[in-house]
Scaffold this motif. Structure first.
Motif, PDB file in Angstrom:
ATOM      1  N   THR A  74      33.093 -24.058  -6.894  1.00  0.00           N
ATOM      2  CA  THR A  74      31.767 -23.464  -7.068  1.00  0.00           C
ATOM      3  C   THR A  74      30.690 -24.536  -7.124  1.00  0.00           C
ATOM      4  O   THR A  74      29.606 -24.376  -6.550  1.00  0.00           O
ATOM      5  CB  THR A  74      31.730 -22.603  -8.336  1.00  0.00           C
ATOM      6  N   ALA A  75      30.963 -25.640  -7.824  1.00  0.00           N
ATOM      7  CA  ALA A  75      29.996 -26.745  -7.863  1.00  0.00           C
ATOM      8  C   ALA A  75      29.733 -27.281  -6.457  1.00  0.00           C
ATOM      9  O   ALA A  75      28.588 -27.622  -6.108  1.00  0.00           O
ATOM     10  CB  ALA A  75      30.515 -27.859  -8.767  1.00  0.00           C
ATOM     11  N   PHE A  76      30.772 -27.324  -5.643  1.00  0.00           N
ATOM     12  CA  PHE A  76      30.620 -27.793  -4.261  1.00  0.00           C
ATOM     13  C   PHE A  76      29.760 -26.822  -3.449  1.00  0.00           C
ATOM     14  O   PHE A  76      28.868 -27.244  -2.700  1.00  0.00           O
ATOM     15  CB  PHE A  76      31.997 -27.953  -3.622  1.00  0.00           C
ATOM     16  N   GLU A  77      30.007 -25.523  -3.583  1.00  0.00           N
ATOM     17  CA  GLU A  77      29.222 -24.536  -2.843  1.00  0.00           C
ATOM     18  C   GLU A  77      27.754 -24.582  -3.267  1.00  0.00           C
ATOM     19  O   GLU A  77      26.843 -24.450  -2.423  1.00  0.00           O
ATOM     20  CB  GLU A  77      29.794 -23.133  -3.071  1.00  0.00           C
ATOM     21  N   MET A  78      27.503 -24.778  -4.557  1.00  0.00           N
ATOM     22  CA  MET A  78      26.123 -24.897  -5.030  1.00  0.00           C
ATOM     23  C   MET A  78      25.454 -26.128  -4.421  1.00  0.00           C
ATOM     24  O   MET A  78      24.268 -26.105  -4.067  1.00  0.00           O
ATOM     25  CB  MET A  78      26.105 -25.005  -6.560  1.00  0.00           C
ATOM     26  N   THR A  79      26.219 -27.199  -4.280  1.00  0.00           N
ATOM     27  CA  THR A  79      25.680 -28.433  -3.703  1.00  0.00           C
ATOM     28  C   THR A  79      25.366 -28.251  -2.227  1.00  0.00           C
ATOM     29  O   THR A  79      24.324 -28.694  -1.734  1.00  0.00           O
ATOM     30  CB  THR A  79      26.677 -29.584  -3.905  1.00  0.00           C
ATOM     31  N   LEU A  80      26.266 -27.572  -1.510  1.00  0.00           N
ATOM     32  CA  LEU A  80      25.985 -27.293  -0.086  1.00  0.00           C
ATOM     33  C   LEU A  80      24.719 -26.460   0.070  1.00  0.00           C
ATOM     34  O   LEU A  80      23.897 -26.726   0.968  1.00  0.00           O
ATOM     35  CB  LEU A  80      27.170 -26.568   0.545  1.00  0.00           C
ATOM     36  N   ASP A  81      24.554 -25.459  -0.779  1.00  0.00           N
ATOM     37  CA  ASP A  81      23.345 -24.634  -0.716  1.00  0.00           C
ATOM     38  C   ASP A  81      22.097 -25.482  -0.938  1.00  0.00           C
ATOM     39  O   ASP A  81      21.073 -25.304  -0.257  1.00  0.00           O
ATOM     40  CB  ASP A  81      23.410 -23.519  -1.765  1.00  0.00           C
ATOM     41  N   TYR A  82      22.188 -26.413  -1.879  1.00  0.00           N
ATOM     42  CA  TYR A  82      21.039 -27.276  -2.166  1.00  0.00           C
ATOM     43  C   TYR A  82      20.737 -28.190  -0.978  1.00  0.00           C
ATOM     44  O   TYR A  82      19.565 -28.407  -0.629  1.00  0.00           O
ATOM     45  CB  TYR A  82      21.323 -28.107  -3.415  1.00  0.00           C
ATOM     46  N   LEU A  83      21.783 -28.708  -0.346  1.00  0.00           N
ATOM     47  CA  LEU A  83      21.578 -29.581   0.812  1.00  0.00           C
ATOM     48  C   LEU A  83      20.901 -28.841   1.961  1.00  0.00           C
ATOM     49  O   LEU A  83      20.203 -29.454   2.784  1.00  0.00           O
ATOM     50  CB  LEU A  83      22.914 -30.150   1.289  1.00  0.00           C
ATOM     51  N   ARG A  84      21.104 -27.537   2.026  1.00  0.00           N
ATOM     52  CA  ARG A  84      20.508 -26.752   3.112  1.00  0.00           C
ATOM     53  C   ARG A  84      19.020 -26.493   2.888  1.00  0.00           C
ATOM     54  O   ARG A  84      18.266 -26.300   3.850  1.00  0.00           O
ATOM     55  CB  ARG A  84      21.247 -25.422   3.265  1.00  0.00           C
ATOM     56  N   VAL A  85      18.596 -26.434   1.616  1.00  0.00           N
ATOM     57  CA  VAL A  85      17.213 -26.025   1.339  1.00  0.00           C
ATOM     58  C   VAL A  85      16.313 -27.182   0.928  1.00  0.00           C
ATOM     59  O   VAL A  85      15.099 -27.127   1.136  1.00  0.00           O
ATOM     60  CB  VAL A  85      17.168 -24.927   0.253  1.00  0.00           C
ATOM     61  N   ARG A  86      16.879 -28.235   0.352  1.00  0.00           N
ATOM     62  CA  ARG A  86      16.067 -29.378  -0.083  1.00  0.00           C
ATOM     63  C   ARG A  86      15.679 -30.214   1.137  1.00  0.00           C
ATOM     64  O   ARG A  86      16.536 -30.558   1.959  1.00  0.00           O
ATOM     65  CB  ARG A  86      16.875 -30.234  -1.054  1.00  0.00           C
ATOM     66  N   LYS A  87      14.401 -30.506   1.243  1.00  0.00           N
ATOM     67  CA  LYS A  87      13.921 -31.219   2.420  1.00  0.00           C
ATOM     68  C   LYS A  87      13.332 -32.579   2.055  1.00  0.00           C
ATOM     69  O   LYS A  87      12.714 -32.755   0.996  1.00  0.00           O
ATOM     70  CB  LYS A  87      12.853 -30.399   3.146  1.00  0.00           C
ATOM     71  N   GLN A  88      13.557 -33.533   2.956  1.00  0.00           N
ATOM     72  CA  GLN A  88      12.885 -34.828   2.944  1.00  0.00           C
ATOM     73  C   GLN A  88      12.502 -35.165   4.377  1.00  0.00           C
ATOM     74  O   GLN A  88      13.288 -34.900   5.310  1.00  0.00           O
ATOM     75  CB  GLN A  88      13.788 -35.922   2.372  1.00  0.00           C
ATOM     76  N   PHE A  89      11.301 -35.690   4.547  1.00  0.00           N
ATOM     77  CA  PHE A  89      10.805 -36.007   5.895  1.00  0.00           C
ATOM     78  C   PHE A  89      10.856 -34.775   6.798  1.00  0.00           C
ATOM     79  O   PHE A  89      11.195 -34.851   7.987  1.00  0.00           O
ATOM     80  CB  PHE A  89      11.610 -37.155   6.519  1.00  0.00           C
ATOM     81  N   ASP A  90      10.553 -33.608   6.173  1.00  0.00           N
ATOM     82  CA  ASP A  90      10.509 -32.327   6.899  1.00  0.00           C
ATOM     83  C   ASP A  90      11.853 -31.901   7.474  1.00  0.00           C
ATOM     84  O   ASP A  90      11.925 -31.092   8.400  1.00  0.00           O
ATOM     85  CB  ASP A  90       9.476 -32.377   8.034  1.00  0.00           C
ATOM     86  N   LYS A  91      12.947 -32.451   6.926  1.00  0.00           N
ATOM     87  CA  LYS A  91      14.286 -32.060   7.363  1.00  0.00           C
ATOM     88  C   LYS A  91      15.149 -31.722   6.146  1.00  0.00           C
ATOM     89  O   LYS A  91      15.013 -32.367   5.104  1.00  0.00           O
ATOM     90  CB  LYS A  91      14.960 -33.198   8.144  1.00  0.00           C
ATOM     91  N   PRO A  92      16.047 -30.720   6.272  1.00  0.00           N
ATOM     92  CA  PRO A  92      17.002 -30.488   5.188  1.00  0.00           C
ATOM     93  C   PRO A  92      17.839 -31.746   4.969  1.00  0.00           C
ATOM     94  O   PRO A  92      18.293 -32.368   5.935  1.00  0.00           O
ATOM     95  CB  PRO A  92      17.864 -29.328   5.702  1.00  0.00           C
ATOM     96  N   ILE A  93      18.025 -32.114   3.721  1.00  0.00           N
ATOM     97  CA  ILE A  93      18.785 -33.340   3.471  1.00  0.00           C
ATOM     98  C   ILE A  93      20.239 -33.199   3.909  1.00  0.00           C
ATOM     99  O   ILE A  93      20.931 -34.195   4.122  1.00  0.00           O
ATOM    100  CB  ILE A  93      18.706 -33.766   1.990  1.00  0.00           C
ATOM    101  N   GLY A  94      20.697 -31.971   4.089  1.00  0.00           N
ATOM    102  CA  GLY A  94      22.047 -31.760   4.595  1.00  0.00           C
ATOM    103  C   GLY A  94      22.219 -32.199   6.043  1.00  0.00           C
ATOM    104  O   GLY A  94      23.354 -32.295   6.529  1.00  0.00           O
ATOM    105  N   SER A  95      21.107 -32.467   6.735  1.00  0.00           N
ATOM    106  CA  SER A  95      21.201 -32.949   8.110  1.00  0.00           C
ATOM    107  C   SER A  95      21.410 -34.457   8.174  1.00  0.00           C
ATOM    108  O   SER A  95      21.689 -34.994   9.245  1.00  0.00           O
ATOM    109  CB  SER A  95      19.931 -32.582   8.886  1.00  0.00           C
ATOM    110  N   PHE A  96      21.311 -35.138   7.023  1.00  0.00           N
ATOM    111  CA  PHE A  96      21.500 -36.585   7.008  1.00  0.00           C
ATOM    112  C   PHE A  96      22.992 -36.898   7.082  1.00  0.00           C
ATOM    113  O   PHE A  96      23.804 -36.362   6.321  1.00  0.00           O
ATOM    114  CB  PHE A  96      20.900 -37.205   5.758  1.00  0.00           C
ATOM    115  N   GLN A  97      23.340 -37.789   7.972  1.00  0.00           N
ATOM    116  CA  GLN A  97      24.758 -38.032   8.264  1.00  0.00           C
ATOM    117  C   GLN A  97      25.522 -38.560   7.045  1.00  0.00           C
ATOM    118  O   GLN A  97      26.675 -38.191   6.837  1.00  0.00           O
ATOM    119  CB  GLN A  97      24.880 -39.004   9.432  1.00  0.00           C
ATOM    120  N   SER A  98      24.887 -39.406   6.268  1.00  0.00           N
ATOM    121  CA  SER A  98      25.592 -39.969   5.111  1.00  0.00           C
ATOM    122  C   SER A  98      26.002 -38.877   4.125  1.00  0.00           C
ATOM    123  O   SER A  98      27.115 -38.904   3.579  1.00  0.00           O
ATOM    124  CB  SER A  98      24.718 -41.011   4.416  1.00  0.00           C
TER     125      SER A  98
END
Length: 349
Positions: free
Chosen positions: A220-244
């Motif tokens: 569940t903690a992992f799923e919550m983290t994935l959801d956050y990566l999808r919605v949190r943005k930096q440089f106008d991009k979801p941070i989940g798009s960052f390869q690292s």
């Protein structure tokens, strides 16, 4: 052996106590309370038959296997359910047919006081049942303030001790997740000795169920983290798009898949009736992976959430605190590594 339909029925019944959408209002409301859990919810769980899961049918139980038990524990872990179901099941498992109808109905809460030191799976240490009565100390009794009685274990067997009996004192210390552990002190307590049923197997089953609970917490903690990566943005991009971050999330997903496979394999082996040494080796393997994976996911969840992950107000912090509290229950990763390494030929298997 439990079939897949029975396992899914167990999961469905457990989801009734885990609100959809991750609503943790009840969990937050119970934190740091006197009992640490809701006795009314505990009784509802008992009415579902969950305290009879590992009790054989000929003794009035359901006689279901470890796969069903672990499926239940994983769902409860996903919802951070604080009721001490695994510990109560350990008491029932040790007592067997003599446990009593009130305990199975959830109207009388009996929790095991089995641990004297910080680590290991030693039931015998801490108390003696000399002629002057039961004396000594048991520590780390989970959610102890909510118990009506304790199943105290020692080298001679067990004793059922009422929480309010003369010579009994209880000191509780709060834990990170809002629950508590109790130190149970006994000074010449009058109690009848009870023969315990297969203590080594009972402890291994509790350790495996705790591993499944940690799996639910981590997933569940992992799923919550994935959801956050999808919605949190930096440089106008979801941070989940960052390869690292994608690489780190992929590694967590792989570790969780390995843990789930390990829990299922060990539960299936226990249901198939493996010998004692093989059972303990499998449980140690899984408990190590469960503790390590839960803490890895917890650390990564906090880091990927950034500063908000450190706050008590964000729900992911509750999962981190639960992982920290439960990682060492029924043997730390270090203990189980030592136990596994000492088991030949299983350590090479």
């Amino acid at each position: 052996m439990t079939d897949l339909a029975e396992i899914e029925m167990i999961r469905d019944s457990a989801r009734a106590f885990v609100p959809p959408g991750g609503d943790l209002v009840r969990i937050r409301g119970l934190r740091f309370g006197e009992a640490g859990f809701d006795p009314a919810i505990y009784r509802q769980m008992a009415e579902m038959g969950w305290l009879m899961l590992r009790l054989p049918e000929e003794e009035g139980g359901l006689g279901l296997g470890m796969r069903a038990y672990c499926a239940l524990a994983a769902v409860l872990g996903a919802g951070l359910v604080p009721e001490p179901l695994i510990h109560a099941n350990l008491a029932v498992r040790l007592l067997g047919a003599g446990v009593g109808d009130a305990v199975l109905a959830g109207t009388r809460i009996v929790l095991p006081a089995w641990q004297a030191g910080f680590d290991g799976l030693d039931l015998a240490a801490g108390v003696t049942g000399a002629a002057g009565g039961l004396s000594g100390e048991k520590r780390f009794v989970y959610q102890a303030a909510g118990a009506d009685a304790f199943l105290v274990t020692g080298a001679e067997g067990g004793w059922l001790v009422e929480a309010g009996a003369e010579g009994v004192s209880l000191e509780c210390e709060g834990t990170q997740d809002g629950g508590h552990f109790g130190s149970l002190r006994l000074a010449g307590v009058s109690a009848e000795r009870i023969d315990l049923i297969d203590p080594a197997a009972a402890l291994d089953e509790a350790a495996l169920a705790t591993s499944a609970y940690l799996l639910g917490v981590a997933e569940t903690a992992f799923e919550m983290t994935l959801d956050y990566l999808r919605v949190r943005k930096q440089f106008d991009k979801p941070i989940g798009s960052f390869q690292s971050l994608q690489h780190r999330a992929t590694d967590l997903k792989m570790q969780l898949a390995l843990l789930r496979a390990g829990v299922d394999m060990a539960a299936g082996a226990l249901d198939a009736g493996v010998d004692d040494a093989r059972r303990s080796a499998l449980v140690s393997q899984v408990k190590v992976r469960a503790a390590d994976t839960a803490m890895l996911v917890a650390r990564e969840a906090v880091q990927m959430h950034g500063a908000i992950g450190f706050t008590d107000e964000h729900d992911v912090g509750l999962f981190v605190r639960k992982a920290m509290t439960l990682a060492n229950q029924f043997g730390s990763a270090a203990f189980h590594r030592r136990r596994f390494a000492a088991m030949q030929p299983y350590a090479a298997a």
